[in-house]
Design an enzyme around this catalytic site. Structure first.
Site, PDB file in Angstrom:
ATOM      1  CG  HIS A  29       2.042   4.097  -2.623  1.00 17.06           C
ATOM      2  ND1 HIS A  29       1.079   3.783  -1.699  1.00 17.06           N
ATOM      3  CD2 HIS A  29       2.302   2.956  -3.277  1.00 17.06           C
ATOM      4  CE1 HIS A  29       0.765   2.504  -1.805  1.00 17.06           C
ATOM      5  NE2 HIS A  29       1.494   1.976  -2.766  1.00 17.06           N
ATOM      6  CG  HIS A  74       6.254   0.403  -2.185  1.00 13.44           C
ATOM      7  ND1 HIS A  74       5.976  -0.863  -1.710  1.00 13.44           N
ATOM      8  CD2 HIS A  74       5.059   0.958  -2.470  1.00 13.44           C
ATOM      9  CE1 HIS A  74       4.674  -1.045  -1.716  1.00 13.44           C
ATOM     10  NE2 HIS A  74       4.087   0.039  -2.180  1.00 13.44           N
ATOM     11  N   GLY A  90       3.096   7.929  -8.269  1.00 12.83           N
ATOM     12  CA  GLY A  90       1.849   7.189  -8.118  1.00 12.83           C
ATOM     13  C   GLY A  90       1.057   7.709  -6.936  1.00 12.83           C
TER      14      GLY A  90
END
Length: 126
Positions: free
Chosen positions: A78, A12, A76
């Site tokens: 993302h 991330h 998720g």
């Protein structure tokens, strides 16, 4: 003559530079296990390189086959939404590139087994 295989560990990113430490350790462990491969980190946001930069750097080294491993525990938005679009853009920018996107590491039972084993050790260590 084929270039070496490439592996991108995709994480991330954070404003805190210490956040990258476990990912750097994972990269170094994988590099040691697979000296035949070009192993790099890439980040979704807030850290460099981003995915496009990592892919471009690898293709410049002659890498034509890249496995992209999302180092996320959960799938998720993302991973589900952003990553396919980013991967498609990389393939479009580099004709002939093979880019294989794996499931997020948290989807794999052996990874979860290792995490459960760690949690059990923590319970027993005090």
């Amino acid at each position: 003559m084929h270039g070496k295989p490439g592996v991108i560990l995709f994480a991330h990113g954070s404003r805190d530079p210490r956040w990258a430490e476990p990912f750097t350790r994972l990269r170094d462990k994988l590099s040691a296990q697979r000296p035949d491969a070009d192993v790099r980190l890439a980040f979704l946001e807030l850290m460099t390189p981003d995915l496009a930069e990592a892919v471009a750097g690898m293709t410049l080294q002659g890498v034509t086959d890249i496995t992209l491993v999302p180092v996320f525990l959960g799938q998720g938005g993302h991973v589900r939404r952003d990553l396919p679009a980013l991967a498609d853009a990389c393939v479009a920018a580099h004709p002939g590139l093979k880019l294989h996107v794996s499931a997020a590491i948290g989807e794999d039972d052996t990874v979860l087994d290792a995490l459960a084993e760690y949690c059990g050790r923590m319970m027993d260590s005090h």
